[in-house]
Design a protein around this motif. Structure first.
Motif, PDB file in Angstrom:
ATOM      1  N   ALA A   1       0.839  -1.207   0.000  1.00 44.62           N
ATOM      2  CA  ALA A   1       0.000   0.000   0.000  1.00 44.62           C
ATOM      3  C   ALA A   1       0.873   1.256   0.000  1.00 44.62           C
ATOM      4  CB  ALA A   1      -0.923  -0.009   1.210  1.00 44.62           C
ATOM      5  N   SER A   2       2.085   1.149   0.581  1.00 47.39           N
ATOM      6  CA  SER A   2       3.001   2.300   0.647  1.00 47.39           C
ATOM      7  C   SER A   2       3.689   2.561  -0.689  1.00 47.39           C
ATOM      8  CB  SER A   2       4.075   2.019   1.694  1.00 47.39           C
ATOM      9  OG  SER A   2       4.836   0.882   1.285  1.00 47.39           O
ATOM     10  N   GLY A   3       3.519   1.644  -1.654  1.00 41.22           N
ATOM     11  CA  GLY A   3       4.194   1.791  -2.950  1.00 41.22           C
ATOM     12  C   GLY A   3       5.532   1.062  -3.000  1.00 41.22           C
ATOM     13  N   GLU A   4       5.970   0.536  -1.836  1.00 39.15           N
ATOM     14  CA  GLU A   4       7.245  -0.215  -1.822  1.00 39.15           C
ATOM     15  C   GLU A   4       7.045  -1.595  -2.450  1.00 39.15           C
ATOM     16  OE1 GLU A   4       9.405   0.416   2.291  1.00 39.15           O
ATOM     17  OE2 GLU A   4       7.236   0.434   2.548  1.00 39.15           O
ATOM     18  N   LYS A   5       8.170  -2.165  -2.930  1.00 39.45           N
ATOM     19  CA  LYS A   5       8.106  -3.519  -3.507  1.00 39.45           C
ATOM     20  C   LYS A   5       7.942  -4.552  -2.398  1.00 39.45           C
ATOM     21  CE  LYS A   5      11.181  -2.230  -7.284  1.00 39.45           C
ATOM     22  NZ  LYS A   5      12.570  -2.137  -7.689  1.00 39.45           N
ATOM     23  N   TRP A   6       7.296  -5.665  -2.732  1.00 37.99           N
ATOM     24  CA  TRP A   6       7.265  -6.808  -1.812  1.00 37.99           C
ATOM     25  C   TRP A   6       8.695  -7.358  -1.715  1.00 37.99           C
ATOM     26  CZ3 TRP A   6       2.765  -6.800   0.471  1.00 37.99           C
ATOM     27  CH2 TRP A   6       1.585  -6.532  -0.240  1.00 37.99           C
ATOM     28  N   LEU A   7       9.117  -7.728  -0.514  1.00 42.56           N
ATOM     29  CA  LEU A   7      10.462  -8.285  -0.332  1.00 42.56           C
ATOM     30  C   LEU A   7      10.348  -9.716   0.159  1.00 42.56           C
ATOM     31  CD1 LEU A   7      12.417  -5.438   1.518  1.00 42.56           C
ATOM     32  CD2 LEU A   7      12.739  -6.181  -0.826  1.00 42.56           C
ATOM     33  N   ILE A   8      11.205 -10.591  -0.365  1.00 41.22           N
ATOM     34  CA  ILE A   8      11.235 -11.965   0.155  1.00 41.22           C
ATOM     35  C   ILE A   8      12.596 -12.207   0.798  1.00 41.22           C
ATOM     36  CG2 ILE A   8      11.814 -12.816  -2.174  1.00 41.22           C
ATOM     37  CD1 ILE A   8      10.433 -15.447  -1.023  1.00 41.22           C
ATOM     38  N   GLY A   9      12.573 -12.821   1.964  1.00 40.43           N
ATOM     39  CA  GLY A   9      13.821 -13.128   2.662  1.00 40.43           C
ATOM     40  C   GLY A   9      14.311 -14.518   2.289  1.00 40.43           C
ATOM     41  N   ILE A  10      15.588 -14.635   1.938  1.00 39.47           N
ATOM     42  CA  ILE A  10      16.194 -15.954   1.671  1.00 39.47           C
ATOM     43  C   ILE A  10      16.840 -16.425   2.967  1.00 39.47           C
ATOM     44  CG2 ILE A  10      17.918 -17.213   0.307  1.00 39.47           C
ATOM     45  CD1 ILE A  10      15.570 -16.267  -1.366  1.00 39.47           C
ATOM     46  N   ALA A  11      16.406 -17.583   3.461  1.00 45.56           N
ATOM     47  CA  ALA A  11      16.892 -18.072   4.751  1.00 45.56           C
ATOM     48  C   ALA A  11      18.336 -18.541   4.647  1.00 45.56           C
ATOM     49  CB  ALA A  11      16.011 -19.211   5.242  1.00 45.56           C
ATOM     50  N   ASN A  12      19.072 -18.315   5.720  1.00 51.34           N
ATOM     51  CA  ASN A  12      20.426 -18.841   5.830  1.00 51.34           C
ATOM     52  C   ASN A  12      20.327 -20.362   5.979  1.00 51.34           C
ATOM     53  OD1 ASN A  12      22.894 -19.749   6.938  1.00 51.34           O
ATOM     54  ND2 ASN A  12      23.297 -17.719   7.784  1.00 51.34           N
ATOM     55  N   PRO A  13      21.023 -21.127   5.116  1.00 54.86           N
ATOM     56  CA  PRO A  13      20.889 -22.589   5.175  1.00 54.86           C
ATOM     57  C   PRO A  13      21.356 -23.186   6.504  1.00 54.86           C
ATOM     58  CG  PRO A  13      22.656 -21.938   3.672  1.00 54.86           C
ATOM     59  CD  PRO A  13      21.907 -20.693   4.022  1.00 54.86           C
ATOM     60  N   LEU A  14      22.215 -22.457   7.224  1.00 51.80           N
ATOM     61  CA  LEU A  14      22.701 -22.993   8.500  1.00 51.80           C
ATOM     62  C   LEU A  14      21.718 -22.726   9.629  1.00 51.80           C
ATOM     63  CD1 LEU A  14      26.393 -21.800   8.155  1.00 51.80           C
ATOM     64  CD2 LEU A  14      25.503 -24.090   7.746  1.00 51.80           C
ATOM     65  N   SER A  15      20.827 -21.771   9.415  1.00 54.84           N
ATOM     66  CA  SER A  15      19.854 -21.452  10.464  1.00 54.84           C
ATOM     67  C   SER A  15      18.663 -20.807   9.793  1.00 54.84           C
ATOM     68  CB  SER A  15      20.498 -20.489  11.461  1.00 54.84           C
ATOM     69  OG  SER A  15      19.497 -19.879  12.223  1.00 54.84           O
TER      70      SER A  15
ATOM     71  N   ILE B   1      17.800 -14.574   8.161  1.00 50.64           N
ATOM     72  CA  ILE B   1      17.728 -14.167   6.760  1.00 50.64           C
ATOM     73  C   ILE B   1      19.099 -13.656   6.344  1.00 50.64           C
ATOM     74  CG2 ILE B   1      16.662 -12.499   5.153  1.00 50.64           C
ATOM     75  CD1 ILE B   1      14.654 -14.546   6.208  1.00 50.64           C
ATOM     76  N   PHE B   2      19.627 -14.122   5.197  1.00 46.54           N
ATOM     77  CA  PHE B   2      20.903 -13.542   4.779  1.00 46.54           C
ATOM     78  C   PHE B   2      20.754 -12.625   3.569  1.00 46.54           C
ATOM     79  CE2 PHE B   2      21.311 -17.437   2.177  1.00 46.54           C
ATOM     80  CZ  PHE B   2      21.731 -16.898   0.975  1.00 46.54           C
ATOM     81  N   SER B   3      19.596 -12.634   2.933  1.00 47.87           N
ATOM     82  CA  SER B   3      19.422 -11.701   1.827  1.00 47.87           C
ATOM     83  C   SER B   3      17.940 -11.410   1.619  1.00 47.87           C
ATOM     84  CB  SER B   3      20.005 -12.307   0.550  1.00 47.87           C
ATOM     85  OG  SER B   3      19.911 -11.358  -0.483  1.00 47.87           O
ATOM     86  N   TRP B   4      17.627 -10.154   1.361  1.00 48.31           N
ATOM     87  CA  TRP B   4      16.253  -9.771   1.013  1.00 48.31           C
ATOM     88  C   TRP B   4      16.217  -9.452  -0.481  1.00 48.31           C
ATOM     89  CZ3 TRP B   4      12.182 -10.159   4.213  1.00 48.31           C
ATOM     90  CH2 TRP B   4      12.444 -10.278   5.584  1.00 48.31           C
ATOM     91  N   LEU B   5      15.286 -10.072  -1.187  1.00 49.03           N
ATOM     92  CA  LEU B   5      15.182  -9.803  -2.625  1.00 49.03           C
ATOM     93  C   LEU B   5      13.814  -9.192  -2.920  1.00 49.03           C
ATOM     94  CD1 LEU B   5      16.535 -13.121  -4.193  1.00 49.03           C
ATOM     95  CD2 LEU B   5      17.776 -11.023  -3.829  1.00 49.03           C
ATOM     96  N   PRO B   6      13.790  -8.087  -3.688  1.00 45.64           N
ATOM     97  CA  PRO B   6      12.491  -7.540  -4.090  1.00 45.64           C
ATOM     98  C   PRO B   6      11.868  -8.449  -5.149  1.00 45.64           C
ATOM     99  CG  PRO B   6      14.292  -6.298  -5.072  1.00 45.64           C
ATOM    100  CD  PRO B   6      14.925  -7.352  -4.203  1.00 45.64           C
ATOM    101  N   ILE B   7      10.582  -8.727  -5.024  1.00 42.39           N
ATOM    102  CA  ILE B   7       9.938  -9.485  -6.105  1.00 42.39           C
ATOM    103  C   ILE B   7       8.754  -8.699  -6.650  1.00 42.39           C
ATOM    104  CG2 ILE B   7      10.702 -11.865  -5.677  1.00 42.39           C
ATOM    105  CD1 ILE B   7       8.255 -12.363  -4.093  1.00 42.39           C
ATOM    106  N   VAL B   8       8.813  -8.456  -7.949  1.00 43.71           N
ATOM    107  CA  VAL B   8       7.809  -7.636  -8.616  1.00 43.71           C
ATOM    108  C   VAL B   8       7.089  -8.511  -9.633  1.00 43.71           C
ATOM    109  CG1 VAL B   8       7.442  -5.534  -9.974  1.00 43.71           C
ATOM    110  CG2 VAL B   8       9.336  -5.650  -8.342  1.00 43.71           C
ATOM    111  N   GLU B   9       5.761  -8.609  -9.490  1.00 49.25           N
ATOM    112  CA  GLU B   9       4.956  -9.419 -10.430  1.00 49.25           C
ATOM    113  C   GLU B   9       5.608 -10.787 -10.620  1.00 49.25           C
ATOM    114  OE1 GLU B   9       2.091  -8.053 -11.670  1.00 49.25           O
ATOM    115  OE2 GLU B   9       2.571  -6.177 -10.667  1.00 49.25           O
ATOM    116  N   SER B  10       6.028 -11.396  -9.539  1.00 48.48           N
ATOM    117  CA  SER B  10       6.829 -12.604  -9.677  1.00 48.48           C
ATOM    118  C   SER B  10       6.440 -13.650  -8.636  1.00 48.48           C
ATOM    119  CB  SER B  10       8.307 -12.214  -9.518  1.00 48.48           C
ATOM    120  OG  SER B  10       9.131 -13.317  -9.802  1.00 48.48           O
ATOM    121  N   SER B  11       7.035 -14.835  -8.772  1.00 53.97           N
ATOM    122  CA  SER B  11       6.738 -15.951  -7.873  1.00 53.97           C
ATOM    123  C   SER B  11       8.037 -16.589  -7.407  1.00 53.97           C
ATOM    124  CB  SER B  11       5.910 -17.016  -8.601  1.00 53.97           C
ATOM    125  OG  SER B  11       4.744 -16.447  -9.134  1.00 53.97           O
TER     126      SER B  11
END
Length: 299
Positions: A177-191, A195-205
């Motif tokens: 609603a704020s106009g920001e992109k949805w962000l998905i967190g990629i989990a650290n495989p050791l834990s 989260i070790f990285s946040w990736l913006p996903i636009v019109e995506s899956s």
């Protein structure tokens, strides 16, 4: 579908938002009726019941879905195969297994597996499983398909933005609603709580297959619940795979397939497919990614 679905919508007010969410839930239930192999009245159950007996006429929607699963089986050399459920369940990941299955048991359990034995007749719109006892199930693609169809329905109802999250297989459209992109967190495989990285996903899956939840140990070796339909043995060498693409259905299917294919074959396949990316964590917790993913590799 034996999974949790979280539905987020951006709406003018709360009342409209809840109406949209109810419509989404109804669509997910409709798809479950179509693809559930547990529901004795579903078209899928009818196909399984008539395996080795006769072709079954199905709705165009299910026919097209099965057609697409066969195409994915072909491009993944059978690593993805909806007839994998014909295996006699000799691998159990509920704590009841005490011994490794024998080579003979595995060979026998594989006898009815093979996507080539799913016969489609587009003129008659029928599906026929060649062998008695053969079964298909949509466990590795159904949640993604449901997410896509639910998104499609909400977009058609002028819902400007949202997320459908089917237990980690998720699809987005629009922005917050704020106009920001949805962000998905990629989990650290050791834990996986970190989260070790946040990736913006636009019109995506995105969809993830991982081995940290269900596995058995024999002689100090870990066997995961993701079975290679070509060998009958659990997959080795990969801890998790996250696939990014427009279609949640494709992400869902390819996450399983790449997990089974392994690092080299899996990365090679994804790099050849347009508009599809992968982040893969191998069994040494080393991160590999396809050419279009840009972030620092160190969790």
């Amino acid at each position: 579908m034996g999974s949790r679905f979280d539905i987020t919508v951006v709406a003018a007010n709360e009342e409209i938002g809840y109406i949209n969410i109810d419509e989404a839930v109804a669509e997910i239930k409709r798809i479950e009726k179509l693809i559930s192999s547990w529901d004795p009245d579903s078209e899928t159950a009818l196909i399984n019941k008539n395996a080795g007996i006769k072709p079954v006429k199905v709705s165009l929607e299910l026919f097209k879905l099965i057609e697409r699963t066969k195409q994915i089986s072909e491009i993944t050399d059978g690593a993805f195969d909806i007839s994998y459920s014909s295996m006699d369940g000799i691998w159990k990941f509920d704590g009841s297994m005490t011994n490794m299955p024998t080579k003979d048991e595995i060979k026998k359990s594989m006898a009815k597996v093979g996507y080539e034995q799913i016969i489609l007749d587009s003129n008659e719109q029928t599906v026929f499983l060649k062998q008695k006892g053969m079964k298909i199930s949509f466990g590795a693609i159904g949640k993604g398909y449901a997410a896509d169809k639910t998104k499609e329905l909400l977009v058609s109802k002028q819902v400007v933005a949202g997320i459908i999250n089917a237990s980690g297989d998720l699809t987005t459209w629009g922005t917050k609603a704020s106009g920001e992109k949805w962000l998905i967190g990629i989990a650290n495989p050791l834990s996986k709580d970190k989260i070790f990285s946040w990736l913006p996903i636009v019109e995506s899956s995105v969809a993830t297959s991982g081995n940290y939840e269900k596995f058995v140990m024999f002689d100090g070796k870990k066997y995961t619940h993701i079975i290679d339909p070509r060998t009958g043995y659990p997959s080795q060498g990969v801890n998790s795979v996250s696939i990014f693409s427009k279609s949640a259905e494709l992400c869902d299917a390819l996450a399983t397939a790449v997990f089974i294919m392994g690092k080299d074959a899996g990365l090679s396949l994804i790099n050849q497919l347009g508009g599809t990316e992968v982040i893969l964590v191998d069994s040494n917790n080393k991160i590999h990614k396809s050419s279009g993913i840009l972030f620092d590799n160190n969790p």
